[in-house]
Design an enzyme around this catalytic site. Sequence first.
Site, PDB file in Angstrom:
ATOM      1  N   THR A 182       0.833  -1.210   0.000  1.00 48.30           N
ATOM      2  CA  THR A 182       0.000   0.000   0.000  1.00 48.30           C
ATOM      3  C   THR A 182       0.866   1.259   0.000  1.00 48.30           C
ATOM      4  O   THR A 182       1.973   1.244   0.523  1.00 48.30           O
ATOM      5  CB  THR A 182      -0.853  -0.050   1.274  1.00 48.30           C
ATOM      6  OG1 THR A 182      -1.788  -1.091   1.125  1.00 48.30           O
ATOM      7  CG2 THR A 182      -1.566   1.258   1.554  1.00 48.30           C
ATOM      8  N   ARG A 210     -13.897  -7.840  -0.234  1.00 49.41           N
ATOM      9  CA  ARG A 210     -13.172  -7.440   0.984  1.00 49.41           C
ATOM     10  C   ARG A 210     -12.622  -6.009   0.865  1.00 49.41           C
ATOM     11  O   ARG A 210     -12.071  -5.603  -0.154  1.00 49.41           O
ATOM     12  CB  ARG A 210     -12.034  -8.426   1.218  1.00 49.41           C
ATOM     13  CG  ARG A 210     -11.176  -8.135   2.455  1.00 49.41           C
ATOM     14  CD  ARG A 210      -9.916  -7.374   2.108  1.00 49.41           C
ATOM     15  NE  ARG A 210      -9.005  -7.277   3.252  1.00 49.41           N
ATOM     16  CZ  ARG A 210      -7.981  -6.433   3.303  1.00 49.41           C
ATOM     17  NH1 ARG A 210      -7.736  -5.624   2.302  1.00 49.41           N
ATOM     18  NH2 ARG A 210      -7.209  -6.394   4.355  1.00 49.41           N
ATOM     19  N   GLY A 212     -10.174  -3.228   3.022  1.00 48.98           N
ATOM     20  CA  GLY A 212      -9.208  -3.132   4.121  1.00 48.98           C
ATOM     21  C   GLY A 212      -9.364  -1.848   4.915  1.00 48.98           C
ATOM     22  O   GLY A 212     -10.381  -1.157   4.841  1.00 48.98           O
ATOM     23  N   ASP A 213      -8.332  -1.526   5.669  1.00 49.60           N
ATOM     24  CA  ASP A 213      -8.352  -0.337   6.522  1.00 49.60           C
ATOM     25  C   ASP A 213      -8.070   0.946   5.749  1.00 49.60           C
ATOM     26  O   ASP A 213      -8.475   2.036   6.174  1.00 49.60           O
ATOM     27  CB  ASP A 213      -7.295  -0.478   7.629  1.00 49.60           C
ATOM     28  CG  ASP A 213      -5.892  -0.620   7.044  1.00 49.60           C
ATOM     29  OD1 ASP A 213      -5.713  -1.461   6.127  1.00 49.60           O
ATOM     30  OD2 ASP A 213      -4.987   0.121   7.466  1.00 49.60           O
ATOM     31  N   THR A 233      -0.240   1.132   7.029  1.00 46.79           N
ATOM     32  CA  THR A 233      -0.072  -0.009   6.131  1.00 46.79           C
ATOM     33  C   THR A 233       0.136  -1.259   6.962  1.00 46.79           C
ATOM     34  O   THR A 233       0.796  -1.208   7.996  1.00 46.79           O
ATOM     35  CB  THR A 233       1.123   0.179   5.173  1.00 46.79           C
ATOM     36  OG1 THR A 233       1.360  -1.060   4.484  1.00 46.79           O
ATOM     37  CG2 THR A 233       2.389   0.575   5.903  1.00 46.79           C
ATOM     38  N   GLY A 234      -0.448  -2.353   6.525  1.00 44.09           N
ATOM     39  CA  GLY A 234      -0.296  -3.593   7.278  1.00 44.09           C
ATOM     40  C   GLY A 234      -1.526  -4.452   7.135  1.00 44.09           C
ATOM     41  O   GLY A 234      -2.330  -4.260   6.218  1.00 44.09           O
ATOM     42  N   GLY A 236      -4.825  -5.215   7.277  1.00 47.16           N
ATOM     43  CA  GLY A 236      -5.952  -4.298   7.397  1.00 47.16           C
ATOM     44  C   GLY A 236      -6.999  -4.667   8.430  1.00 47.16           C
ATOM     45  O   GLY A 236      -7.521  -3.789   9.128  1.00 47.16           O
TER      46      GLY A 236
HETATM   47  N1  ASP Z   1      -3.603  -2.281   4.797  1.00 51.19           N
HETATM   48  C1  ASP Z   1      -3.843  -2.763   3.464  1.00 51.19           C
HETATM   49  C2  ASP Z   1      -5.076  -3.632   3.465  1.00 51.19           C
HETATM   50  O1  ASP Z   1      -5.282  -4.381   4.382  1.00 51.19           O
HETATM   51  C3  ASP Z   1      -2.727  -3.564   2.927  1.00 51.19           C
HETATM   52  C4  ASP Z   1      -1.404  -2.856   2.917  1.00 51.19           C
HETATM   53  O2  ASP Z   1      -1.115  -2.079   3.829  1.00 51.19           O
HETATM   54  O3  ASP Z   1      -0.640  -3.072   1.979  1.00 51.19           O
HETATM   55  O4  ASP Z   1      -5.806  -3.575   2.503  1.00 51.19           O
END
Ligand code: ASP
Length: 315
Positions: A182, A210, A212-213, A233-234, A236
């Site tokens: 991300t 789905r 994400g965050d 980022t992480g 989600g």
């Molecule tokens: N946080 C993002 C998600 O869960 C993924 C990412 O940080 O790359 O969609």
Amino acid sequence: MSNYTIVIHGGAGTILKEDMTPELEQAYLSGLQNALDISYAVLEEGGSAVNAIKAALVILEDNILFNAGRGSVFTKKGVQEMDAAIMDGIDLSAGAVAGVRSVRNPIELAVEVMRNSNHVFLSGKGANDFAIKQGVKLEPDEYFYSQFRYDQWKAIRDSDNYSLDHTHHHLEELLRDKKFGTVGAVACDINGNIASATSTGGMTNKKYGRIGDSPLIGAGTYANNKTCAISCTGHGEIFIRSVAAYDVSCLMEYKNMSLNDAMQLVVNEKLVAMNGEGGMIGVDAQGNASLVFNSAGMYRGVKNNQGLNNVAIYR
Ligand code: ASP
């Protein structure tokens, strides 16, 4: 006049030097530096935090190496569905989109939602209809394709079918090998206004629409001039359940914590306790910056008018 700062990330996760070639490492670092330089120039010319972070995200979305815009990951069905959000700390205005396809720069669509719709969050087909109405640039499916993301997806797309045996062990290894690509940016401009933006293809092999965050205000993206601007980022799901970005703001607002202390608490204690791998970048309205992650690496960069100018990948 305030100190001005731009901070960017290109995702966190199990990013290890031994998995990287010198050429690839250089490509990531120059991609980050390019986004940093162009967005910093916006701030230097007196531009707003919103315009600076938008400029950074367009560059990162266009860069095939990052999981946003061109080069986004594949869903279970083998397509790209992208999420993005932007928030302006001046007045808490925000725009977000989820599950959009064909939109070249999802962050531009998020800005359109913020400025030119009566809403905050649009999804799927409706968001695409709005993109067409606003004249946001569209691209064919091939534009978003990258061999690297395709191979990543191919390796796990059938994984649900495997049972608890040697293959499952292999699957666990693949799942452990997590890289979240991300992209995000936060900035403090010359007037002491702050803003945050995040854009992503989400997670490889995601299904059932789905989300994400990243596009969720308060979870992956948040900005308030009174406290901070945060982009996450992480993993989600964990960031959603811990309302990670807003939690940093709350710790600052209600507990008088500094930006860095609040981010350390959320990333290295609260998220860790929930097995939430990842990181976040933040600025406050004095131009202080912080970059915190609990994973092996995070593609990241920071540049300010005090002479700071760094890009980095590993811990
Ligand atoms: N946080 C993002 C998600 O869960 C993924 C990412 O940080 O790359 O969609």
